[in-house]
Write a protein that holds these residues in place. Structure first.
Motif, PDB file in Angstrom:
ATOM      1  N   TYR A  69       0.675  -1.169  -0.109  1.00  0.00           N
ATOM      2  CA  TYR A  69       0.110   0.069  -0.081  1.00  0.00           C
ATOM      3  C   TYR A  69       0.855   1.317  -0.031  1.00  0.00           C
ATOM      4  O   TYR A  69       0.661   2.163  -0.839  1.00  0.00           O
ATOM      5  CB  TYR A  69      -0.871   0.029   1.242  1.00  0.00           C
ATOM      6  N   LEU A 125      -3.859  -6.195  -2.772  1.00  0.00           N
ATOM      7  CA  LEU A 125      -4.224  -5.252  -1.620  1.00  0.00           C
ATOM      8  C   LEU A 125      -5.707  -5.738  -0.984  1.00  0.00           C
ATOM      9  O   LEU A 125      -6.569  -6.193  -1.859  1.00  0.00           O
ATOM     10  CB  LEU A 125      -4.233  -3.790  -1.902  1.00  0.00           C
ATOM     11  N   THR A 129      -8.423  -1.058   0.850  1.00  0.00           N
ATOM     12  CA  THR A 129      -7.234  -0.310   0.351  1.00  0.00           C
ATOM     13  C   THR A 129      -7.021  -0.115  -1.150  1.00  0.00           C
ATOM     14  O   THR A 129      -6.413   0.827  -1.667  1.00  0.00           O
ATOM     15  CB  THR A 129      -5.984  -0.936   1.120  1.00  0.00           C
TER      16      THR A 129
END
Length: 210
Positions: A69, A125, A129
């Motif tokens: 991320y 992810l 996110t």
């Protein structure tokens, strides 16, 4: 849909130290993810490449997905910053669009490995996110929405307002094409030739005059 930046907990209380250490983690992880892929890279390898122990790594992140991320967010932030810095918003919408498209393709070329990394690995992810990360790309696309709307307002661009978002997305694809198809395009065009051809084709459709 989540459009808020994810807050990653840290055991460290010094914000400047957190920022500095996470920058180290991002740079180390980018090279590892590009060369090995997200799934084949271990957190221990990320820690080693960052220059500290696995225990120290977990003082700044909670999981490998947190690292991915941070990497995606940093890449998008750099792309948006570079693009906005290169654009002169003082000219007409037409002039600004030409400059912006040149800047987009140049940035895509300079950051090609990192752009590919996002498209190849972002799917790993967590859902919320991922929505945020995709939203960051929408923010970059919106730069071109602003430019097209400016051109409509000053009369230098001819495009139906209902098609502005579609055209902005199309412009993004023109930039990304150099990343995804560069291996084939380079056989026929330099990056400068590719850029000029794409600008000419685009403006043929939407410019009032050159």
């Amino acid at each position: 849909m989540s459009d808020k930046r994810k807050t990653i907990p840290s055991l460290v209380k010094d914000p400047k130290l957190i920022e500095r250490r996470r920058e180290q983690i991002i740079e180390a992880a980018v090279h590892l993810f590009i060369n090995k892929g997200f799934h084949k890279t271990t957190t221990r390898e990320i820690a080693r490449a960052s220059g500290f122990s696995i225990g120290t790594l977990y003082e700044y992140i909670e999981s490998k997905e947190d690292v991915l991320y941070l990497v995606c967010d940093a890449i998008h932030a750099e792309m948006e910053t570079r693009l906005r810095e290169a654009i002169n918003f003082n000219g007409t919408g037409l002039k600004t669009l030409k400059i912006a498209l040149k800047s987009l393709i140049r940035v895509m070329d300079q950051m090609s490995d990192r752009v590919l990394l996002i498209y190849q690995e972002a799917k790993s992810l967590p859902k919320e996110t991922l929505r945020y990360v995709l939203g960051r790309e929408e923010a970059i696309s919106h730069i071109f929405v602003e430019i097209l709307e400016k051109g409509i307002a000053d009369g230098s661009l001819r495009i139906d307002e209902k098609n502005v978002k579609l055209m902005a997305d199309n412009i993004m694809v023109l930039g990304e094409m150099w990343v995804f198809r560069r291996w084939a395009l380079k056989k026929h065009y330099t990056i400068e030739e590719y850029t000029e051809k794409q600008i000419a084709l685009l403006l043929r459709e939407i410019s009032v005059s050159d």
